[in-house]
Design a protein around this motif. Structure first.
Motif, short mmCIF file in Angstrom:
data_model
loop_
_atom_site.label_atom_id
_atom_site.label_comp_id
_atom_site.label_asym_id
_atom_site.label_seq_id
_atom_site.Cartn_x
_atom_site.Cartn_y
_atom_site.Cartn_z
N PRO A 53 0.77 -1.16 -0.06
CA PRO A 53 -0.18 -0.10 0.08
C PRO A 53 0.71 1.45 0.04
O PRO A 53 0.36 2.37 -0.25
CB PRO A 53 -0.66 -0.13 1.02
CG PRO A 53 -0.08 -1.08 1.95
CD PRO A 53 0.54 -1.98 1.25
N SER A 54 2.04 1.17 0.25
CA SER A 54 2.99 2.35 0.28
C SER A 54 3.38 2.57 -1.05
O SER A 54 4.24 3.57 -1.49
CB SER A 54 4.12 2.21 1.35
OG SER A 54 4.93 1.22 1.02
N VAL A 55 3.61 1.76 -1.89
CA VAL A 55 3.86 2.04 -3.39
C VAL A 55 3.12 2.69 -4.19
O VAL A 55 1.87 2.54 -4.06
CB VAL A 55 4.15 0.69 -4.13
CG1 VAL A 55 4.60 0.79 -5.45
CG2 VAL A 55 5.43 -0.27 -3.39
N ARG A 56 3.54 3.88 -5.03
CA ARG A 56 2.42 4.39 -5.62
C ARG A 56 2.76 4.42 -7.23
O ARG A 56 1.88 4.79 -7.92
CB ARG A 56 2.48 6.19 -5.37
CG ARG A 56 2.66 6.27 -3.77
CD ARG A 56 1.33 6.04 -2.87
NE ARG A 56 0.21 6.58 -3.25
CZ ARG A 56 0.07 7.63 -2.49
NH1 ARG A 56 0.74 8.03 -1.20
NH2 ARG A 56 -1.12 8.40 -2.75
N VAL A 57 3.79 4.10 -7.61
CA VAL A 57 4.10 3.80 -8.87
C VAL A 57 5.23 3.01 -9.23
O VAL A 57 6.31 2.86 -8.38
CB VAL A 57 4.60 5.40 -9.66
CG1 VAL A 57 5.73 5.86 -9.13
CG2 VAL A 57 4.65 5.31 -11.04
N ILE A 58 5.18 2.21 -10.44
CA ILE A 58 6.25 1.27 -10.72
C ILE A 58 6.98 1.73 -12.16
O ILE A 58 6.13 1.91 -12.88
CB ILE A 58 5.64 -0.12 -11.00
CG1 ILE A 58 5.01 -0.84 -9.72
CG2 ILE A 58 6.87 -1.01 -11.47
CD1 ILE A 58 4.39 -1.96 -9.81
N VAL A 59 8.19 1.87 -11.97
CA VAL A 59 8.94 2.22 -13.40
C VAL A 59 9.58 0.88 -13.80
O VAL A 59 10.49 0.45 -13.11
CB VAL A 59 9.86 3.29 -13.11
CG1 VAL A 59 10.70 3.66 -14.29
CG2 VAL A 59 9.19 4.68 -12.43
N LEU A 60 9.51 0.71 -15.29
CA LEU A 60 10.13 -0.72 -15.53
C LEU A 60 10.99 -0.22 -16.82
O LEU A 60 10.62 0.92 -17.65
CB LEU A 60 9.02 -1.40 -16.33
CG LEU A 60 9.48 -2.97 -16.73
CD1 LEU A 60 10.23 -3.60 -15.92
CD2 LEU A 60 8.17 -3.34 -17.73
N THR A 61 12.22 -0.59 -16.79
CA THR A 61 13.24 -0.15 -17.78
C THR A 61 14.17 -1.45 -18.13
O THR A 61 14.10 -2.38 -17.36
CB THR A 61 13.91 0.84 -17.50
OG1 THR A 61 14.46 1.57 -18.64
CG2 THR A 61 14.91 0.88 -16.52
#
Length: 267
Positions: A53-61
Motif C-alpha cells: 500500500p505504500s507503493v504509488r508507481v512502478i517504473v520498468l526499464t
C-alpha cells in the motif's frame, strides 16, 4: 532513502525510493532478453509492488542504452526445456507477467531506452505511460522464427493502433520506430535520450504524490474500456504458441537466427 536490492540470478534489479519502485531488466549482454526464471521473477516483483500500500508507481526499464527488453532469451530455451519448462509453462509465465502490469493497482511507467521486441514490446505497450528515446523501436519478430505474437500483443496493439497496424507488425515482423509508434498511439511520447531520465522522473514523482485509490480506479476504468479483448487474446495466443513452439518451423527459425542465416520454412 533508496533501498536497492539486486536479484542477479533473476536478471533484474529492483530499487525502492519512497513510493517509487524501479525495476530494471539487467541482462545487457543479451540485449535484456529474459529467460523463464526472469519472466516469473519479474511477475512476482510487479505483483508484490502493487500489493504494497505504500507503493504509488512502478517504473520498468532495461539496463544500458541499447535495449528495453528484446523478448525471450532464445539461447536459453534448450536449458529451460532440459530443466522441465514446457511451452505451456512458458506461455502461462508470459501471460502472468503482462497481466501483472495491466492489473497492478498502481500506474506502471515504461522507460523504453532502446529496442522493445517480442514480449518486450508487449511490456512497453501494456504499461500505462510509456516514454521512449528517439532511436527506440517496437518489434513483433515472432513471425520471423515461425511463431505468433504473445504477451497479449494481438490485443494490446490492436486496441491502441487498430487492426491494420497490428496485422502489419505481426505478419511482416518489421521494426516500428518510436516516432511511428507514437503516431499510432502505442506509446505516450518520444524524447531525446539525454532527456529521458528527467521525463520519466518527473512523471514518476507526480504519480507518487497523487491519490493512490483514484489512480487505481482510473486505471481500472481505462483498461476495462480499452482492453476488454485482452483475456481472450492471451488464451488464443497461448493455444497457438504452444502448437508453434513444437513445430519444425520454430526449430528452423531459431537455428537460422542463432547461426545468422535466412530461415527456410516448410511449405
Amino acid at each position: 532513502m533508496t533501498d536497492a536490492t539486486a536479484t542477479a540470478t533473476a536478471g533484474f534489479v529492483s530499487e525502492r525510493d519512497g513510493g517509487i519502485v524501479r525495476i530494471t531488466i539487467a541482462k545487457p549482454a543479451r540485449m535484456n532478453a529474459i529467460d523463464y526464471d526472469a519472466m516469473i521473477a519479474l511477475g512476482d516483483a510487479i505483483i508484490a509492488a502493487g500489493q504494497d500500500p505504500s507503493v504509488r508507481v512502478i517504473v520498468l526499464t532495461g539496463e544500458g542504452n541499447k535495449a528495453f527488453c528484446t523478448g525471450a532469451d532464445l539461447a536459453a530455451t534448450g536449458e529451460a526445456a532440459a530443466a522441465g519448462v514446457t511451452p505451456e509453462m512458458t506461455m502461462d509465465g508470459a501471460n502472468r507477467l503482462v497481466r501483472a502490469i495491466v492489473e497492478a493497482p498502481v500506474p506502471v511507467l515504461a522507460r523504453v531506452n532502446g529496442a522493445a521486441a517480442g514480449i518486450g514490446a508487449s511490456l512497453a505497450i501494456a504499461a500505462d505511460i510509456t516514454y521512449a528515446t528517439e532511436d527506440a523501436y517496437l518489434l513483433l519478430a515472432f513471425i520471423n522464427i515461425g511463431l505468433m505474437p504473445d504477451g497479449g500483443a494481438s490485443a494490446l496493439v490492436g486496441a491502441a493502433a487498430g487492426r491494420a497496424v497490428a496485422a502489419e507488425m505481426a505478419l511482416l515482423g518489421d521494426r516500428l520506430s518510436a516516432q511511428s509508434a507514437k503516431a499510432a498511439g502505442l506509446i505516450t511520447a518520444v524524447v531525446p535520450a539525454d532527456e529521458l531520465d528527467a521525463k520519466v522522473e518527473a512523471a514518476a514523482l507526480k504519480l507518487a504524490e497523487g491519490p493512490r485509490r483514484a489512480q487505481e480506479l482510473t486505471k481500472r476504468a481505462v483498461n476495462a474500456a480499452t482492453l476488454a479483448a485482452l483475456d481472450g487474446a492471451l488464451e488464443r495466443e497461448k493455444e497457438g504458441q504452444i502448437e508453434l513452439l513444437s513445430s519444425a518451423d520454430f526449430i528452423e527459425g531459431v537455428t537460422a537466427m542463432l547461426t545468422k542465416r535466412k530461415p527456410v520454412f516448410g511449405k
